[in-house]
Design a protein around this motif. Structure first.
Motif, short mmCIF file in Angstrom:
data_model
loop_
_atom_site.label_atom_id
_atom_site.label_comp_id
_atom_site.label_asym_id
_atom_site.label_seq_id
_atom_site.Cartn_x
_atom_site.Cartn_y
_atom_site.Cartn_z
N SER A 47 0.83 -1.21 0.00
CA SER A 47 0.00 0.00 0.00
C SER A 47 0.86 1.26 0.00
CB SER A 47 -0.98 0.00 1.18
OG SER A 47 -0.30 0.10 2.41
N PHE A 48 1.98 1.25 0.73
CA PHE A 48 2.89 2.41 0.70
C PHE A 48 3.39 2.64 -0.73
CE2 PHE A 48 4.64 1.49 5.27
CZ PHE A 48 3.39 1.73 5.80
N PHE A 49 3.79 1.55 -1.37
CA PHE A 49 4.31 1.62 -2.74
C PHE A 49 3.24 2.15 -3.69
CE2 PHE A 49 5.42 -0.01 -6.90
CZ PHE A 49 6.81 0.16 -6.95
N THR A 50 2.05 1.57 -3.63
CA THR A 50 0.97 1.96 -4.52
C THR A 50 0.54 3.40 -4.30
OG1 THR A 50 0.20 -0.34 -4.54
CG2 THR A 50 -1.36 1.33 -5.28
N MET A 51 0.37 3.78 -3.05
CA MET A 51 -0.02 5.16 -2.75
C MET A 51 1.03 6.14 -3.25
SD MET A 51 -1.81 5.15 1.04
CE MET A 51 -0.28 4.79 1.87
N THR A 52 2.30 5.81 -3.05
CA THR A 52 3.38 6.69 -3.49
C THR A 52 3.37 6.88 -5.00
OG1 THR A 52 4.77 6.19 -1.58
CG2 THR A 52 5.90 6.98 -3.56
N VAL A 53 3.29 5.79 -5.73
CA VAL A 53 3.29 5.88 -7.18
C VAL A 53 2.07 6.69 -7.65
CG1 VAL A 53 3.04 4.56 -9.33
CG2 VAL A 53 4.64 3.80 -7.57
N PHE A 54 0.91 6.37 -7.11
CA PHE A 54 -0.32 7.05 -7.51
C PHE A 54 -0.26 8.55 -7.22
CE2 PHE A 54 -4.69 8.48 -6.84
CZ PHE A 54 -5.27 8.11 -8.05
N VAL A 55 0.17 8.92 -6.01
CA VAL A 55 0.18 10.35 -5.64
C VAL A 55 1.28 11.10 -6.40
CG1 VAL A 55 1.68 10.30 -3.59
CG2 VAL A 55 -0.22 11.91 -3.70
N LEU A 81 2.21 10.46 -9.45
CA LEU A 81 1.75 10.62 -10.82
C LEU A 81 0.57 11.58 -10.94
CD1 LEU A 81 1.95 6.94 -12.12
CD2 LEU A 81 3.49 8.84 -12.68
N PHE A 82 -0.34 11.55 -9.96
CA PHE A 82 -1.60 12.27 -10.11
C PHE A 82 -1.91 13.29 -9.01
CE2 PHE A 82 -2.22 7.96 -11.93
CZ PHE A 82 -2.29 8.33 -13.27
N GLY A 83 -1.11 13.32 -7.97
CA GLY A 83 -1.44 14.17 -6.83
C GLY A 83 -0.70 15.50 -6.80
N SER A 84 -1.19 16.36 -5.96
CA SER A 84 -0.55 17.66 -5.73
C SER A 84 0.56 17.50 -4.69
CB SER A 84 -1.59 18.64 -5.20
OG SER A 84 -2.07 18.19 -3.93
N HIS A 85 1.31 18.55 -4.48
CA HIS A 85 2.35 18.52 -3.44
C HIS A 85 1.72 18.31 -2.07
CE1 HIS A 85 5.89 20.53 -5.76
NE2 HIS A 85 5.39 19.49 -6.39
N GLU A 86 0.54 18.85 -1.85
CA GLU A 86 -0.14 18.65 -0.57
C GLU A 86 -0.54 17.18 -0.40
OE1 GLU A 86 -1.12 21.10 -2.83
OE2 GLU A 86 -0.09 22.71 -1.76
N ALA A 87 -1.00 16.56 -1.48
CA ALA A 87 -1.36 15.15 -1.41
C ALA A 87 -0.13 14.29 -1.16
CB ALA A 87 -2.06 14.72 -2.70
N ILE A 88 0.98 14.63 -1.80
CA ILE A 88 2.23 13.90 -1.57
C ILE A 88 2.63 14.01 -0.10
CG2 ILE A 88 4.71 13.82 -2.08
CD1 ILE A 88 3.96 14.77 -4.96
N ALA A 89 2.55 15.22 0.45
CA ALA A 89 2.91 15.43 1.87
C ALA A 89 1.99 14.62 2.78
CB ALA A 89 2.84 16.91 2.21
N THR A 90 0.72 14.55 2.45
CA THR A 90 -0.22 13.76 3.26
C THR A 90 0.12 12.29 3.23
OG1 THR A 90 -1.98 15.38 2.88
CG2 THR A 90 -2.66 13.16 3.55
N VAL A 91 0.40 11.76 2.03
CA VAL A 91 0.75 10.34 1.91
C VAL A 91 2.04 10.05 2.67
CG1 VAL A 91 1.56 8.58 0.28
CG2 VAL A 91 -0.51 9.89 -0.21
N LYS A 92 3.04 10.90 2.52
CA LYS A 92 4.31 10.68 3.24
C LYS A 92 4.09 10.71 4.74
CE LYS A 92 6.55 9.94 -0.33
NZ LYS A 92 6.86 8.53 -0.57
#
Length: 154
Positions: free
Chosen positions: A19-27, A29-40
């Motif tokens: 799930s960490f891997f999938t969320m990282t790749v998805f965000v 490719l398609f997420g904003s910097h805020e979304a990346i920060a949230t996932v991290k």
């Protein structure tokens, strides 16, 4: 009891990393910097606080179960485990912490993306090795049959 705990812990650990891997790749490719920060941030807390105990339980119960077994499959599993642990502690854990800190500070530079690539490669390696261990464990317990190689007639 360890016969029930081991597979559950290994599934939890593998699903965490997947799930960490999938969320990282998805965000990425398609997420904003805020979304990346949230996932991290979610990977570090609560993610690592689920993953690390699951890996420790998997390793501990696996080694305990291995004491009574011998053979090629158990030897293969035992050889993979130190690499999985070292990769997790020395590569994946620091990467997750640094990436979380940099993302929360808005530092999306070359260093961030270099470490991100390292993290994804290390995660893919650990997922592969953990999947191989799960496969071998299922073969050892009889829940999965190994395909026999066809030999050419002589």
């Amino acid at each position: 009891m360890k016969n029930k705990i081991h597979p559950v812990a290994s599934i939890v650990a593998t699903l965490c990393i997947a799930s960490f891997f999938t969320m990282t790749v998805f965000v990425e490719l398609f997420g904003s910097h805020e979304a990346i920060a949230t996932v991290k941030s979610l990977i570090v807390m609560p993610g690592l606080f689920i993953l690390i105990p699951a890996l420790a339980i998997t390793g501990g119960t696996g080694f305990a179960r291995a004491k009574t077994r011998k053979g090629r499959l158990i030897d293969s599993k035992l050889k993979r485990m130190p690499f999985i642990a070292a990769n997790g502690l020395l590569v994946l854990l620091p990467c997750a912490i640094f990436l979380n800190q940099w993302a929360s500070s808005g530092l999306y530079d070359t260093r961030f993306y270099t470490v991100q690539v390292v993290e994804l490669l290390a995660g893919a390696i650990n997922l592969t090795l953990m999947s191989m261990n799960m496969r071998d464990g299922l073969v050892m317990t009889g829940k999965l049959r190994r395909k026999k190689l066809k030999t050419s007639p002589k």
